[in-house]
Design an enzyme around this catalytic site. Structure first.
Site, PDB file in Angstrom:
ATOM      1  N   GLY A 199     198.793  51.287  41.284  1.00 42.03           N
ATOM      2  CA  GLY A 199     199.343  50.792  40.028  1.00 42.03           C
ATOM      3  C   GLY A 199     200.853  50.758  40.014  1.00 42.03           C
TER       4      GLY A 199
ATOM      5  N   HIS B  83     203.476  56.527  34.421  1.00 38.11           N
ATOM      6  CA  HIS B  83     202.057  56.456  34.097  1.00 38.11           C
ATOM      7  C   HIS B  83     201.864  56.237  32.601  1.00 38.11           C
ATOM      8  CE1 HIS B  83     202.475  59.150  37.663  1.00 38.11           C
ATOM      9  NE2 HIS B  83     201.598  58.277  38.135  1.00 38.11           N
TER      10      HIS B  83
ATOM     11  N   GLY C 291     207.871   5.788  16.121  1.00 38.70           N
ATOM     12  CA  GLY C 291     208.953   5.153  16.864  1.00 38.70           C
ATOM     13  C   GLY C 291     208.763   3.654  16.970  1.00 38.70           C
TER      14      GLY C 291
END
Length: 545
Positions: free
Chosen positions: A60, A219, A531
């Site tokens: 991790g 952790h 437009g």
């Protein structure tokens, strides 16, 4: 719901280690297969001729620790489950299989599980006749009164120094002494905006919005304090106050991404750390990079190392590992001075009543259509087409009234209009119209007739904007109108063609450009493109003069 991409939680660490081995650019990592429940990654080229350096811990924290295996750093890493120490058996097997006559040094982060498991494995290996030393790294200064400071990102600098000394063939005593000295020379402090998230678990966000937590562990352990700020300079100052020594010896800064910070943020905090008065005199920078992470923790840590000649040589020595980044000498920022070049088209104002009438007719039409065009755009876009065109029209009308436009020089007029629209209209619409008028102006200046020049402006608009007829844009009205003029047809025919093109957009079930392209046909059905409507009204206004 988990925030992890994975197959099975039980296979997560093993699969990740395989991925790291695949990705090694030197192809120098292998798994030491001794038992399905033991994870040891080692140097493929290891011949036991030098002191073995073994580290590891819970997973991790990637790239730690497998990402630092290779020539010049670790011999092997013993990997446990996520945030869990590897077993005694795993560490013992790493020692037994990798240690030769030169001996072995274990480099261990100061956590209870790691200390106990690595320590017992070392004792068992010594009993079996192996020469084993262990260095425990506790570089975290978040809790200065704690007799057991945690081992965090500074551990990597111990790996680097020990690896350098071992690689040049020194004995176990020298390698151990260098590692211990490096451990004493480092201090680390971390900060985070949020904690990490574990596989298959939901982690609550304990850091309030707008705040950061100082001194939290890798952790997810709570920090020592919360700062009610996310100002990067203030955060950098708070960290440096904790890690910078009082003496003026040479120093290196290691800037570590804890896993969840963007590259943009890490570059910002690096700048703030280096430019802080507290870090003046630092000689080297290592990072910013994810070096010892805490899964996806959004935060970073900074480590200061007091340098000796040995440490300086060690941190600059080349290695063959995936996770390390080269130390760079910190030097003052430099820039190259240049004179800003004005892009504004300078044109001499001139009068032409007929052209002025046309300009004002176009502007008045767009200004009067603002509300209706916005309502159309609100159904198929973000509701600002009318305001965007009206903003450009008001600017041109104002300059026309103030006699600032070169009305009697059409190439110059179109060039000026293009520049003004790019500035005033904003967004992609302004740039597209600026491209249209600028390219048309260029063709007029080269001698083309107005219809051909307008057609060239249209082609450039299509080239850069990416839209074409049938994509449900203003081009569906503008192109047929210009084609009529190029074919020599009168303005009335061009106005009719523009209106037909505008009407056709209402039945186009799919837009392929602009914000409307994100909508389905049900939202677009029966609504013309705003437009295209604007273009049709401009041609109608010109035809009525």
């Amino acid at each position: 719901m988990t925030r992890f991409v994975m197959n099975k939680k039980d296979d997560l660490v093993d699969s990740a280690l395989d991925g790291m081995i695949y990705a090694s650019p030197w192809g120098n990592l292998v798994r030491l297969e001794v038992d399905p429940h033991i994870r040891i990654v080692m140097r493929k080229d290891w011949q036991k001729q030098q002191v073995a350096l073994i580290s590891g811990g819970g997973s991790g924290h990637e790239p730690a620790h497998a990402g630092f295996i290779g020539k010049g750093m670790l011999t092997a890493a013993v990997c446990g489950d996520v945030f869990a120490s590897p077993s005694v058996d795993a560490v013992y097997n790493a020692i037994i299989h990798l240690t030769g006559e030169a001996g072995c040094l274990l480099i261990v982060k100061n956590y209870t599980g790691d200390r106990l498991n690595f320590g017992l494995a070392a004792e068992k290996a010594r009993k079996a006749g192996f020469h084993v030393n262990m260095v425990i790294v506790g570089d975290d200064v978040a809790l200065p009164d704690n007799p057991q400071p945690r081992g965090v990102a500074g551990t990597l600098l111990v790996h680097k120094v020990a690896g350098f000394v071992a690689e040049r063939g020194e004995d176990l005593a020298a390698v151990t002494e260098a590692a211990e000295a490096a451990s004493r020379a480092i201090a680390t402090m971390g900060v985070a905006l949020s904690s990490c998230h574990l596989p298959d678990e939901e982690s609550g966000e304990r850091v309030p919005p707008g705040s950061v937590e100082i001194g939290l562990g890798i952790h997810g352990e709570p920090g020592i304090d919360q700062l009610k700020t996310q100002n990067s300079q203030q955060i950098a100052q708070a960290l440096l106050e904790k890690v910078m020594p009082e003496h003026d010896q040479p120093r290196a800064l290691l800037v570590n991404n804890l896993g969840g910070m963007s590259a943009l943020e890490m570059s910002l905090v690096t700048r703030d750390l280096i430019e802080s008065p507290l870090s003046q005199g630092c000689d080297y920078l290592i990072g910013p990079a994810p070096l010892m992470t805490a899964l996806d923790m959004k935060g970073y840590s900074v480590t200061c190392m007091t340098l000796t000649p040995l440490f300086e040589e060690a941190i600059c020595a080349p290695v063959e590992v995936t996770g390390w980044v080269n130390a760079v000498k910190i030097t003052p920022l430099q820039s190259v001075k240049a004179t800003k070049q004005a892009s504004e088209h300078r044109a001499q104002p001139s009068d032409n009543p007929a052209v002025a009438r046309s300009v004002n007719a176009i502007c008045d039409t767009l200004i009067a259509s603002e509300s209706e065009l916005n309502k159309l755009d609100a159904q198929v876009g973000d509701g600002d087409t009318g305001s965007t065109f009206a903003a450009g029209a008001r600017q041109i009308k104002r300059e026309c009234a103030d006699r600032h436009l070169p009305l009697n020089a059409l190439p110059e007029l179109l060039a000026v209009v293009g520049e003004r629209l790019a500035t005033v209209m904003g967004g992609s619409s302004g740039v597209l119209m600026a491209i249209f008028f600028t390219a048309a102006a260029q063709q007029l200046a080269e001698g083309d007739a107005l219809p051909a020049a307008l057609q060239q402006g249209l082609e450039k608009m299509k080239e850069y904007g990416g839209a074409k007829p049938g994509d449900r844009t203003l081009i569906d009205a503008l192109q047929p109108a210009i084609e009529a003029l190029v074919a020599g047809k009168p303005l009335a025919a061009a106005a009719d063609a523009a209106q037909q093109g505008s009407d056709a957009t209402a039945s186009m079930g799919q837009a392929k450009a602009g914000r409307s392209s994100y909508l389905n046909s049900a939202n677009l059905n029966g609504v013309p493109d705003p437009g295209a409507v604007a273009v049709a009204r401009v041609f109608a206004a010109l035809n009525s003069l």
